[in-house]
Write an enzyme that holds these catalytic residues in place. Structure first.
Site, PDB file in Angstrom:
ATOM      1  N   GLU A 134      -2.049   8.620  -4.555  1.00 23.16           N
ATOM      2  CA  GLU A 134      -2.328   7.764  -5.697  1.00 23.16           C
ATOM      3  C   GLU A 134      -3.578   8.281  -6.408  1.00 23.16           C
ATOM      4  O   GLU A 134      -4.632   8.390  -5.781  1.00 23.16           O
ATOM      5  CB  GLU A 134      -2.548   6.328  -5.219  1.00 23.16           C
ATOM      6  N   HIS A 156      -0.889   0.684 -10.029  1.00 15.85           N
ATOM      7  CA  HIS A 156      -1.675  -0.212  -9.167  1.00 15.85           C
ATOM      8  C   HIS A 156      -2.352  -1.310  -9.993  1.00 15.85           C
ATOM      9  O   HIS A 156      -3.562  -1.526  -9.904  1.00 15.85           O
ATOM     10  CB  HIS A 156      -2.725   0.585  -8.384  1.00 15.85           C
ATOM     11  N   VAL A 157      -1.538  -1.991 -10.778  1.00 18.66           N
ATOM     12  CA  VAL A 157      -2.072  -3.025 -11.675  1.00 18.66           C
ATOM     13  C   VAL A 157      -1.409  -4.384 -11.444  1.00 18.66           C
ATOM     14  O   VAL A 157      -1.541  -5.284 -12.262  1.00 18.66           O
ATOM     15  CB  VAL A 157      -1.884  -2.619 -13.155  1.00 18.66           C
ATOM     16  N   SER A 158      -0.706  -4.558 -10.330  1.00 17.68           N
ATOM     17  CA  SER A 158       0.061  -5.786 -10.125  1.00 17.68           C
ATOM     18  C   SER A 158      -0.814  -7.027 -10.042  1.00 17.68           C
ATOM     19  O   SER A 158      -0.332  -8.137 -10.252  1.00 17.68           O
ATOM     20  CB  SER A 158       0.920  -5.676  -8.864  1.00 17.68           C
ATOM     21  N   ALA A 159      -2.096  -6.855  -9.748  1.00 24.90           N
ATOM     22  CA  ALA A 159      -3.004  -8.011  -9.688  1.00 24.90           C
ATOM     23  C   ALA A 159      -3.451  -8.460 -11.070  1.00 24.90           C
ATOM     24  O   ALA A 159      -4.096  -9.513 -11.199  1.00 24.90           O
ATOM     25  CB  ALA A 159      -4.222  -7.681  -8.832  1.00 24.90           C
ATOM     26  N   ASP A 200       4.262  -0.145  -7.468  1.00 25.00           N
ATOM     27  CA  ASP A 200       2.938  -0.375  -8.060  1.00 25.00           C
ATOM     28  C   ASP A 200       1.888   0.446  -7.335  1.00 25.00           C
ATOM     29  O   ASP A 200       0.789   0.635  -7.845  1.00 25.00           O
ATOM     30  CB  ASP A 200       2.568  -1.855  -8.005  1.00 25.00           C
ATOM     31  N   ARG A 237       0.849  -1.188   0.000  1.00 19.88           N
ATOM     32  CA  ARG A 237       0.000   0.000   0.000  1.00 19.88           C
ATOM     33  C   ARG A 237       0.886   1.240   0.000  1.00 19.88           C
ATOM     34  O   ARG A 237       1.898   1.308   0.709  1.00 19.88           O
ATOM     35  CB  ARG A 237      -0.926   0.020   1.230  1.00 19.88           C
TER      36      ARG A 237
END
Length: 370
Positions: free
Chosen positions: A313, A332-335, A308, A284
């Site tokens: 943000e 924030h696209v690591s998933a 990420d 986070r």
């Protein structure tokens, strides 16, 4: 072709079809969730909640397509599909279950509520109301489901930084054959190096497992105990973090955002880092002080960073981190790329468990925030 041969061919086809159907049905199981992703059942039986109902009214946000059509999938529940919180407020007094929304006003308007399902891995955006804090309303989330993909993302960032790929990418638009970039600073291999994973939860374990497979020594911290899987060489407690960062060539932040972790990676902690270390954040953004990270990069304390998540943000377009040749930023696209069928499976499995009065998967401890 004889009748016997036709019969044999038909039987073989039927057997193969049944086998493939069985494989497809067996693909989504609680056992796989537990064995491969570490997902566990909680500690609160649904039928022990004050407002539990075996025939619940369920408010479902349709902001996520995987939540549609639950009424047909789970018998015995009354599903009300809504577009968002405003529409949900109209039905809140009847709701026993809320899926995909965790809004303070909505929770207060739902006196019969007993379960909230947050459609994210974290719950920092979910207000800790009195009923949630006291356990009268149970909270679950999607933690660990995307952890393999996030773990790969962290490793990809580490390898890209260690091999100097961002520098070579910046030379490409001009068509420059810059072999000198391989020595400024030198390219590195990870085998034999030490990685520290801060936060040995679902994501942290996936990072650690992959790092060990690459031949790294793996250190980690976790909040609950010193116990860890065999692929982690040492598990420390949170208070050991300042000492452990001194030993690490790579530090991966896989921490949730809680009161204890907010701003944890500050100037003092970055000053303890081994000179020339790399920092990766797939946890986070709020766990780091962004200005302190920038200072550690410009001073040379850190050789590079992969982010990420950021704070704020999204990161402002004029922030100097965007222009640094030794920084990789992904939004924030690591998933991305994980098997999203797991999301639907966990929703349906938890609804089944709730109706049966059982414990739910991925229960959140309000006191810990995860």
């Amino acid at each position: 072709m004889s009748n016997n041969m036709k019969l044999s061919t038909t039987l073989i086809t039927l057997v193969l079809w049944l086998a493939s159907a069985s494989t497809a049905d067996d693909r989504w199981t609680v056992e796989r969730l537990q064995d491969e992703l570490g997902v566990q059942a909680g500690w609160t039986a649904a039928n022990e909640l004050p407002t539990w109902s075996s025939n619940p009214t369920v408010l479902v946000s349709l902001e996520k397509p995987y939540a549609a059509g639950l009424g047909e999938a789970i018998p015995g529940i009354d599903v009300i599909e809504v577009s968002g919180v405003s529409e949900a407020m109209l039905h809140a007094p009847r709701a026993n279950v809320i899926l995909g929304m965790c809004d303070a006003e909505l929770l207060d308007a739902a006196p019969n509520l007993s379960w909230v399902f947050v459609f994210h891995a974290g719950v920092e955006s979910c207000p800790l109301t009195e009923r949630l804090a006291e356990g009268d309303v149970v909270v679950t989330n999607f933690q660990k489901l995307a952890s393999p993909a996030i773990g790969e993302h962290a490793i990809a960032m580490m390898l890209a930084l260690g091999r100097g790929l961002p520098r070579f990418k910046q030379a490409m638009p001009a068509g420059e054959w810059r072999r000198d970039l391989a020595t400024e600073p030198g390219m590195q291999v990870v085998a034999g190096r030490t990685i520290l994973v801060a936060g040995l939860g679902g994501i942290g374990r996936q990072v650690a497992r992959r790092a060990k497979a690459l031949g790294m020594q793996v250190l980690a911290t976790r909040n609950s105990s010193r116990e860890g899987p065999t692929y982690v060489d040492y598990v420390g407690l949170p208070h050991e973090l300042p000492e452990l960062v001194k030993r690490a060539d790579v530090v991966v932040d896989a921490l949730p955002l809680t009161e204890a972790t907010k701003g944890l990676f500050d100037g003092a902690l970055f000053a303890d880092f081994k000179e020339g270390a790399y920092f990766i954040n797939i946890g986070r953004g709020g766990t780091i002080i962004t200005d302190a990270l920038y200072e550690a990069l410009t001073s040379g304390r850190l050789a590079g960073a992969g982010l990420d998540v950021t704070d704020p943000e999204p990161l402002p377009t004029d922030h100097p981190l965007w222009q640094m040749p030794n920084v990789i930023i992904t939004p924030h696209v690591s998933a991305g790329g994980f098997d999203r069928e797991w999301l639907r499976f966990v929703i349906e499995e938890n609804l089944r468990r709730y109706v049966a009065g059982e414990t739910l998967l991925n229960e959140v401890d309000p006191a810990r925030g995860y």
